[in-house]
Write a protein that holds these residues in place. Structure first.
Motif, mmCIF file in Angstrom:
data_model
loop_
_atom_site.group_PDB
_atom_site.id
_atom_site.type_symbol
_atom_site.label_atom_id
_atom_site.label_comp_id
_atom_site.label_asym_id
_atom_site.label_seq_id
_atom_site.Cartn_x
_atom_site.Cartn_y
_atom_site.Cartn_z
ATOM 1 N N THR A 1 5.095 -5.833 9.085
ATOM 2 C CA THR A 1 5.542 -6.891 9.994
ATOM 3 C C THR A 1 7.015 -6.696 10.374
ATOM 4 O O THR A 1 7.877 -6.581 9.495
ATOM 5 C CB THR A 1 5.353 -8.270 9.339
ATOM 6 N N ARG A 2 7.273 -6.672 11.682
ATOM 7 C CA ARG A 2 8.641 -6.402 12.149
ATOM 8 C C ARG A 2 9.285 -7.583 12.855
ATOM 9 O O ARG A 2 10.489 -7.582 13.078
ATOM 10 C CB ARG A 2 8.627 -5.191 13.099
ATOM 11 N N THR A 3 8.499 -8.580 13.247
ATOM 12 C CA THR A 3 9.055 -9.706 14.015
ATOM 13 C C THR A 3 8.869 -11.023 13.264
ATOM 14 O O THR A 3 7.868 -11.220 12.566
ATOM 15 C CB THR A 3 8.366 -9.824 15.392
ATOM 16 N N LEU A 4 9.834 -11.923 13.441
ATOM 17 C CA LEU A 4 9.744 -13.229 12.792
ATOM 18 C C LEU A 4 8.502 -13.999 13.240
ATOM 19 O O LEU A 4 7.872 -14.694 12.442
ATOM 20 C CB LEU A 4 11.008 -14.044 13.091
ATOM 21 N N SER A 5 8.129 -13.845 14.504
ATOM 22 C CA SER A 5 6.998 -14.620 15.031
ATOM 23 C C SER A 5 5.680 -14.256 14.364
ATOM 24 O O SER A 5 4.721 -15.018 14.401
ATOM 25 C CB SER A 5 6.879 -14.426 16.551
ATOM 26 N N GLU A 6 5.629 -13.079 13.719
ATOM 27 C CA GLU A 6 4.403 -12.648 13.023
ATOM 28 C C GLU A 6 4.511 -12.814 11.508
ATOM 29 O O GLU A 6 3.582 -12.485 10.773
ATOM 30 C CB GLU A 6 4.132 -11.174 13.338
ATOM 31 N N GLN B 1 11.133 -19.967 13.164
ATOM 32 C CA GLN B 1 10.711 -18.859 14.031
ATOM 33 C C GLN B 1 9.546 -18.064 13.441
ATOM 34 O O GLN B 1 9.019 -17.163 14.089
ATOM 35 C CB GLN B 1 11.896 -17.921 14.291
ATOM 36 N N CYS B 2 9.162 -18.386 12.201
ATOM 37 C CA CYS B 2 8.089 -17.639 11.546
ATOM 38 C C CYS B 2 6.723 -18.265 11.808
ATOM 39 O O CYS B 2 6.615 -19.432 12.169
ATOM 40 C CB CYS B 2 8.337 -17.567 10.039
ATOM 41 N N LYS B 3 5.683 -17.481 11.569
ATOM 42 C CA LYS B 3 4.312 -17.926 11.816
ATOM 43 C C LYS B 3 3.855 -18.942 10.769
ATOM 44 O O LYS B 3 3.170 -19.907 11.078
ATOM 45 C CB LYS B 3 3.391 -16.702 11.797
ATOM 46 N N GLU C 1 13.463 -4.010 10.289
ATOM 47 C CA GLU C 1 13.525 -4.798 11.530
ATOM 48 C C GLU C 1 13.448 -6.296 11.232
ATOM 49 O O GLU C 1 14.211 -7.105 11.791
ATOM 50 C CB GLU C 1 12.382 -4.397 12.474
ATOM 51 N N LEU C 2 12.538 -6.665 10.341
ATOM 52 C CA LEU C 2 12.388 -8.079 9.965
ATOM 53 C C LEU C 2 13.626 -8.563 9.218
ATOM 54 O O LEU C 2 14.111 -9.679 9.449
ATOM 55 C CB LEU C 2 11.137 -8.238 9.100
ATOM 56 N N ALA D 1 16.415 -9.152 11.745
ATOM 57 C CA ALA D 1 16.171 -10.353 12.562
ATOM 58 C C ALA D 1 16.482 -11.615 11.771
ATOM 59 O O ALA D 1 17.117 -12.551 12.290
ATOM 60 C CB ALA D 1 14.722 -10.362 13.042
#
Length: 269
Positions: A157-162, A187-189, A256-257, A260
């Protein structure tokens, strides 16, 4: 730079780590979910419980070290620091999550780490009640539990949204620290609470992506750092620096995560 440890020495360290985990497992299970288990409060301003199980488990681990590795240093939650002469220190938390322990939740753990001056090089997170042991370092990243043995590997997982994010207390720490955590969590899922060291085990196993906490001690983080790093994750403090002395901790599955989350934290503080 870390100590150079040859494979024979590494095998010996792992054997000692498992011997300590086995000893602590016996002591903690003797008291877990026993009605009427008393807890002393270590914090005059709040509630920081310690039980007979904490003390017995740490004493059992120290007894193993006295026999097997008498020259190594020890940093334990209950008995404090014992300097050594080998340049290596075992960092022990006999029950990480005593609040969970006295509440009967199987989310506490026994933490064992071996570190040199640069930080942790090997760690065990053991959950005695469900007989689950997470181990990382010396080329090993694995969990042995009720369903057998699995290799530990963080998610991609690289993005906060995921991301799924975990912390132990909704209030996190100070008001400022709580604001910073909740700015990331927003911002997280998915956000989950209440896991103590088990959160880091779940991160290492690839089930959650981010753990953010504050106010931790060295003995709370040394073993989780070793296990998460062995599984391919990254652990720092909130400014991206080494975290093995405790304080504010961020553990992430990917660089990346991690970046962020750090950016959101720095903007929120």
């Amino acid at each position: 730079m870390h100590h150079t440890i040859d494979p024979v020495m590494a095998t010996g360290f792992k054997r000692v780590g498992h011997a300590m985990a086995d000893a602590a497992r016996r002591e903690t299970l003797r008291h877990f979910r026993v009605r009427g288990l008393g807890a002393d409060n270590k914090d005059a301003a709040g509630f920081d419980p310690v039980t007979i199980a904490d003390r017995a488990a740490e004493a059992a681990m120290c007894a193993v070290l006295a026999q097997e590795r008498p020259d190594d240093g020890i940093l334990g939650e209950e008995e404090g620091a014992k300097p050594g002469t080998s340049g290596l220190t075992w960092v022990l938390d006999p029950i990480d999550g005593t609040r969970g322990f006295i509440s009967g939740t199987p989310t506490w753990g026994v933490l064992i780490a071996l570190q040199d001056a640069s930080g942790p090089i090997y760690g065990i997170i053991d959950q005695p009640y469900i007989a689950e042991r997470f181990e990382g370092g010396f080329g090993v990243a694995r969990c042995v539990g009720p369903t057998g043995e699995t290799t530990l590997a963080v998610s991609d997982t690289r993005t906060l949204s995921e991301a799924t994010i975990l912390t132990t207390f909704p209030e996190v720490g100070t008001d400022a620290e709580a604001r910073a955590f909740h700015a990331v969590a927003k911002q997280c899922k998915l956000t989950r609470y209440g896991m103590d060291c088990y959160a880091y085990a779940l991160l290492a196993a690839g089930h959650v992506d981010l753990v953010i906490e504050a106010g931790l001690n060295a003995y709370d983080v040394a073993a989780p750092i070793a296990v998460v790093q062995a599984a391919g994750g990254i652990v720092t403090d909130w400014s991206g620096q080494p975290a093995h002395e405790g304080g504010r901790i961020i553990a992430a599955a990917t660089p990346e995560l991690h970046s962020a989350a750090l950016e959101v934290i720095s903007n929120a503080l």
